[in-house]
Design a protein around this motif. Structure first.
Motif, short mmCIF file in Angstrom:
data_model
loop_
_atom_site.label_atom_id
_atom_site.label_comp_id
_atom_site.label_asym_id
_atom_site.label_seq_id
_atom_site.Cartn_x
_atom_site.Cartn_y
_atom_site.Cartn_z
N CYS A 24 19.00 18.57 54.04
CA CYS A 24 20.05 17.80 54.70
C CYS A 24 20.57 16.74 53.73
O CYS A 24 19.80 16.01 53.11
N CYS A 48 19.66 13.00 55.45
CA CYS A 48 18.31 12.45 55.52
C CYS A 48 17.35 13.03 54.49
O CYS A 48 16.24 12.55 54.35
N CYS A 98 21.48 19.35 61.25
CA CYS A 98 20.15 18.98 60.81
C CYS A 98 19.26 18.74 62.04
O CYS A 98 19.63 17.97 62.91
N CYS A 147 18.05 14.71 61.88
CA CYS A 147 18.92 13.56 62.10
C CYS A 147 20.21 13.93 62.83
O CYS A 147 20.97 13.05 63.24
ZN LIG Z 1 19.24 15.21 58.33
#
Ligand SMILES: [Zn+2]
Ligand SMILES: [Zn+2]
Lengths: 301, 90
Positions: free
Chosen positions: A270, A273, A284, A287
């Motif tokens: 991701c 994050c 994701c 997050c």
């Molecule tokens: Zn993420």
């Protein structure tokens, strides 16, 4: 590489099956040839017993008496008077009484040294026991060891002749089949060999497959060698629960972004994050950030 | 003094590296030995029962240990099946 391995196993399985079929055919052929007279006698007995059920003629009795293993065919009336002896070996009265405590053998006091072993079931059953030399073991029990074995033992089978009140006595003296013991033993050996070969092939498959996945092949192989299908099942479950590189098949930690064996990219990361996410995931899972579609996956949509 | 320190660090790294190499080699050796052990065991598994039957042992007599072995194996391995179900990571 993968396709080659697969076709290898297919070739091994085909070779195994073909070899098994060839050996089985050879064994069946050899046994059928060696026992053809006994089998023919068994079939003849089937026809003969049916003839007896409807009342067999003396000519039919004489015909059955022509078989090599048949010592004589007798026709006895209700008083055990011999009315007919197809080979003319006996006349008068056949008064049978138990010769030993267990009643395994019968004898006629008027004919010393001659014993009869009663076969109650079909002749084929006795053919089998005779062939396996079990019958000889029976003869060798303590009763027949007592005085030197100068005794003649016949197999005796009796059946009613229609509803005339007379009984047909079949007296057999089975000649052992040549090489029967060896032939049956070789067949059993071939069967055992092929069964254990299957057993070892299962273990070898597990061994090779585990090696391919960079698992400890020898350990898995030995487990499968001792437990066979149970081990194979455990291995299959283990594989189901593990994660493998799609490219080189090496076992991988689920968190790996790249394969530690060949470097192939297994997962995405991701951008927001930095955590590992499934390749081509839309969002994701850590997050919630929307992901850019992967460069090539867009082409296949 | 600083040089001494650096040398010590380098030596420690080399020592670790040597130990690691030694350990890896030992593992490989163990794996190869297990592989040989597997081949030997497979040969015994194939040839021993066949040899016994050829020698004259009734093949039926081998069904009992076979069934018992499979039963015990299934019994011993069944907890492994249930345990491994929950553990999905490597
Ligand atoms: Zn993420
Ligand atoms: Zn890989």
């Amino acid at each position: 590489m993968k396709a080659r391995k697969k076709s290898n196993w297919r070739a091994v399985i085909i070779a195994y099956l073909v070899a098994g079929a060839v050996v089985a055919a050879a064994c069946v052929g050899a046994i059928g040839t060696a026992f053809r007279e006994k089998l023919a006698l068994g079939r003849a007995y089937g026809r003969f017993s049916q003839a007896c059920a409807g009342g067999a003629s003396r000519q039919e009795l004489a015909e059955f008496a022509r078989w090599a293993d048949v010592e004589d065919v007798l026709l006895l009336d209700g008083q055990n008077q011999i009315r007919f002896s197809a080979r003319g070996t006996m006349e008068g009265v056949l008064a049978l009484e138990p010769a030993d405590q267990q009643g395994k053998y019968l004898c006629d006091p008027a004919r010393p040294g001659v014993y009869y072993h009663v076969i109650r079931s079909s002749v084929l059953r006795s053919l089998e026991s005779m062939v396996e030399e079990d019958a000889h073991h029976e003869f060798e029990d303590e009763f027949f060891y007592l005085d030197g074995g100068a005794k003649k033992v016949y197999a005796l089978h009796s059946l009613p002749n229609g509803n005339s009140g007379q009984r047909v006595f079949l007296i057999f003296s089975f000649a052992p089949v040549k090489h029967a013991q060896l032939l049956l033993r070789l067949t059993a050996t071939a069967g055992t060999l092929f069964f254990m070969l299957y057993w070892a092939l299962v273990a070898l498959y597990v061994y090779r497959d585990a090696e391919r996945h960079k698992l400890r092949g020898a350990i898995w192989g030995i487990l499968a060698l001792f437990t066979n299908l149970a081990g194979l099942l455990i291995y299959a479950v283990f594989k189901q629960l593990s994660f493998f590189c799609f490219k080189c098949q090496a076992v991988q930690n689920r968190g790996h972004v790249h394969c530690d064996n060949c470097g192939a990219r297994l997962h995405g990361v991701c951008a927001a994050c930095g955590k590992t996410i499934e390749h081509g995931a839309a969002f994701c899972p850590h997050c919630g950030k929307e992901q850019e579609p992967a460069e090539f996956s867009a082409l296949f949509q | 003094m600083d040089d001494e320190r650096g040398l010590q660090d380098v030596l420690a790294v080399i020592d670790d590296e040597a130990d690691r190499k030694c350990y890896t080699l030992q593992e490989q050796k163990k794996e190869r030995r297990l592989g040989r052990y597997f081949s030997l065991l497979a040969a015994v598994f194939v040839l021993a029962p066949a040899g016994l039957v050829l020698y004259g042992v009734a093949w039926r007599a081998m069904l009992l240990p076979l069934a018992a072995g499979l039963g015990i194996a299934a019994l011993l391995l069944s907890p492994v099946l249930f345990l491994s179900k929950g553990d999905t990571s490597k």
